[in-house]
Every structure is written in structure tokens, then in C-alpha cells.
Design a protein around this motif. Sequence first.
Motif, mmCIF file in Angstrom:
data_model
loop_
_atom_site.group_PDB
_atom_site.id
_atom_site.type_symbol
_atom_site.label_atom_id
_atom_site.label_comp_id
_atom_site.label_asym_id
_atom_site.label_seq_id
_atom_site.Cartn_x
_atom_site.Cartn_y
_atom_site.Cartn_z
ATOM 1 N N GLU A 66 -0.423 -16.136 -10.429
ATOM 2 C CA GLU A 66 0.436 -16.315 -11.606
ATOM 3 C C GLU A 66 1.016 -14.995 -12.128
ATOM 4 O O GLU A 66 2.008 -14.988 -12.832
ATOM 5 C CB GLU A 66 -0.312 -17.069 -12.718
ATOM 6 N N TYR A 67 0.393 -13.855 -11.755
ATOM 7 C CA TYR A 67 0.887 -12.547 -12.204
ATOM 8 C C TYR A 67 1.944 -11.958 -11.281
ATOM 9 O O TYR A 67 2.671 -11.051 -11.655
ATOM 10 C CB TYR A 67 -0.253 -11.535 -12.298
ATOM 11 N N CYS A 68 1.996 -12.422 -10.050
ATOM 12 C CA CYS A 68 2.845 -11.795 -9.023
ATOM 13 C C CYS A 68 4.329 -11.971 -9.343
ATOM 14 O O CYS A 68 4.771 -13.042 -9.749
ATOM 15 C CB CYS A 68 2.520 -12.406 -7.662
ATOM 16 N N GLY A 92 6.876 -7.310 -3.286
ATOM 17 C CA GLY A 92 6.581 -6.964 -1.884
ATOM 18 C C GLY A 92 6.023 -5.563 -1.691
ATOM 19 O O GLY A 92 5.799 -5.135 -0.556
ATOM 20 N N PHE A 93 5.787 -4.810 -2.767
ATOM 21 C CA PHE A 93 5.258 -3.441 -2.628
ATOM 22 C C PHE A 93 3.922 -3.437 -1.883
ATOM 23 O O PHE A 93 3.657 -2.561 -1.063
ATOM 24 C CB PHE A 93 5.043 -2.789 -4.002
ATOM 25 N N CYS A 94 3.087 -4.411 -2.189
ATOM 26 C CA CYS A 94 1.758 -4.470 -1.556
ATOM 27 C C CYS A 94 1.885 -4.674 -0.050
ATOM 28 O O CYS A 94 1.150 -4.088 0.733
ATOM 29 C CB CYS A 94 0.930 -5.588 -2.187
ATOM 30 N N VAL A 95 2.833 -5.491 0.344
ATOM 31 C CA VAL A 95 3.051 -5.770 1.760
ATOM 32 C C VAL A 95 3.516 -4.504 2.467
ATOM 33 O O VAL A 95 3.050 -4.165 3.556
ATOM 34 C CB VAL A 95 4.102 -6.898 1.924
ATOM 35 N N GLU A 105 -3.750 -2.654 -4.342
ATOM 36 C CA GLU A 105 -4.167 -2.824 -5.742
ATOM 37 C C GLU A 105 -3.512 -1.769 -6.628
ATOM 38 O O GLU A 105 -3.019 -2.063 -7.724
ATOM 39 C CB GLU A 105 -5.698 -2.706 -5.832
ATOM 40 N N LEU A 106 -3.480 -0.528 -6.136
ATOM 41 C CA LEU A 106 -2.949 0.576 -6.939
ATOM 42 C C LEU A 106 -1.439 0.487 -7.124
ATOM 43 O O LEU A 106 -0.915 0.868 -8.169
ATOM 44 C CB LEU A 106 -3.321 1.919 -6.297
ATOM 45 N N ILE A 107 -0.734 -0.016 -6.116
ATOM 46 C CA ILE A 107 0.734 -0.028 -6.216
ATOM 47 C C ILE A 107 1.254 -1.244 -6.979
ATOM 48 O O ILE A 107 2.368 -1.225 -7.495
ATOM 49 C CB ILE A 107 1.395 0.050 -4.819
ATOM 50 N N CYS A 108 0.466 -2.276 -7.082
ATOM 51 C CA CYS A 108 0.971 -3.504 -7.706
ATOM 52 C C CYS A 108 1.272 -3.278 -9.191
ATOM 53 O O CYS A 108 0.374 -2.978 -9.967
ATOM 54 C CB CYS A 108 -0.034 -4.642 -7.552
ATOM 55 N N PRO A 109 2.537 -3.407 -9.586
ATOM 56 C CA PRO A 109 2.899 -3.154 -10.989
ATOM 57 C C PRO A 109 2.384 -4.227 -11.938
ATOM 58 O O PRO A 109 2.379 -4.037 -13.151
ATOM 59 C CB PRO A 109 4.430 -3.122 -10.973
#
Length: 74
Positions: free
Chosen positions: A10-12, A16-19, A56-60
Motif C-alpha cells: 500500500e506504500y509503494c 522502480g528504484f528498488c528494482v 530498503e535504503l533507496i525506497c523513498p
Amino acid sequence: MSGKIKIKEEYCKGCGFCVEICPKSVLKQNSKSNAKGFILPEVINREECIFCKKCELICPEMAISIINEEENNE
Ligand code: SF4
Ligand code: SF4
């Protein structure tokens, strides 16, 4: 290595940064989307995950949590 990749769908926001940042191609954006219509990352190579936490770190949106069970047991 053992652990968990948790995605709070629900937060996403589907950026695509994580990918892109995952060095092991563990994640992929497939056709699955959340209630807001954002394309979600899916775990396609769980066994390849090295629990580096880059996703985890890059996900805004703080939508991904990596739990390294070996680290937690120390
Ligand atoms: S923790 Fe590292 S290897 Fe695992 S999914 Fe995230 S970026 Fe990829
Ligand atoms: S970085 Fe976060 S918001 Fe962007 S696609 Fe991955 S989980 Fe969704």
C-alpha cells in the motif's frame, strides 16, 4: 543467508528504484499493481538476496523492509 524481504504494497509508488539498485536482480516490476494503480516490485529471485538492504535504503516510501535473520541472531 536467510532472511525476509517484506514489501508493504500500500506504500509503494511504483518508482522502480528498488528494482534498479538490487545487485542480484532479486526484484522485478511485473504486472501486479496496488490499489492506487502503482506497479509493485515482486520478489523473483529470493534465493539470490544477499540482504545488503540497498532496496530498503533507496525506497523513498519506506515500503521495503529487509530482515536479515542471521544478523538478528547474533
Ligand atoms: S537486500 Fe540487496 S540483494 Fe536483497 S533484494 Fe534488496 S537490494 Fe536486492
Ligand atoms: S523503491 Fe519503494 S516505492 Fe519504489 S517501486 Fe520499490 S518499493 Fe515501490
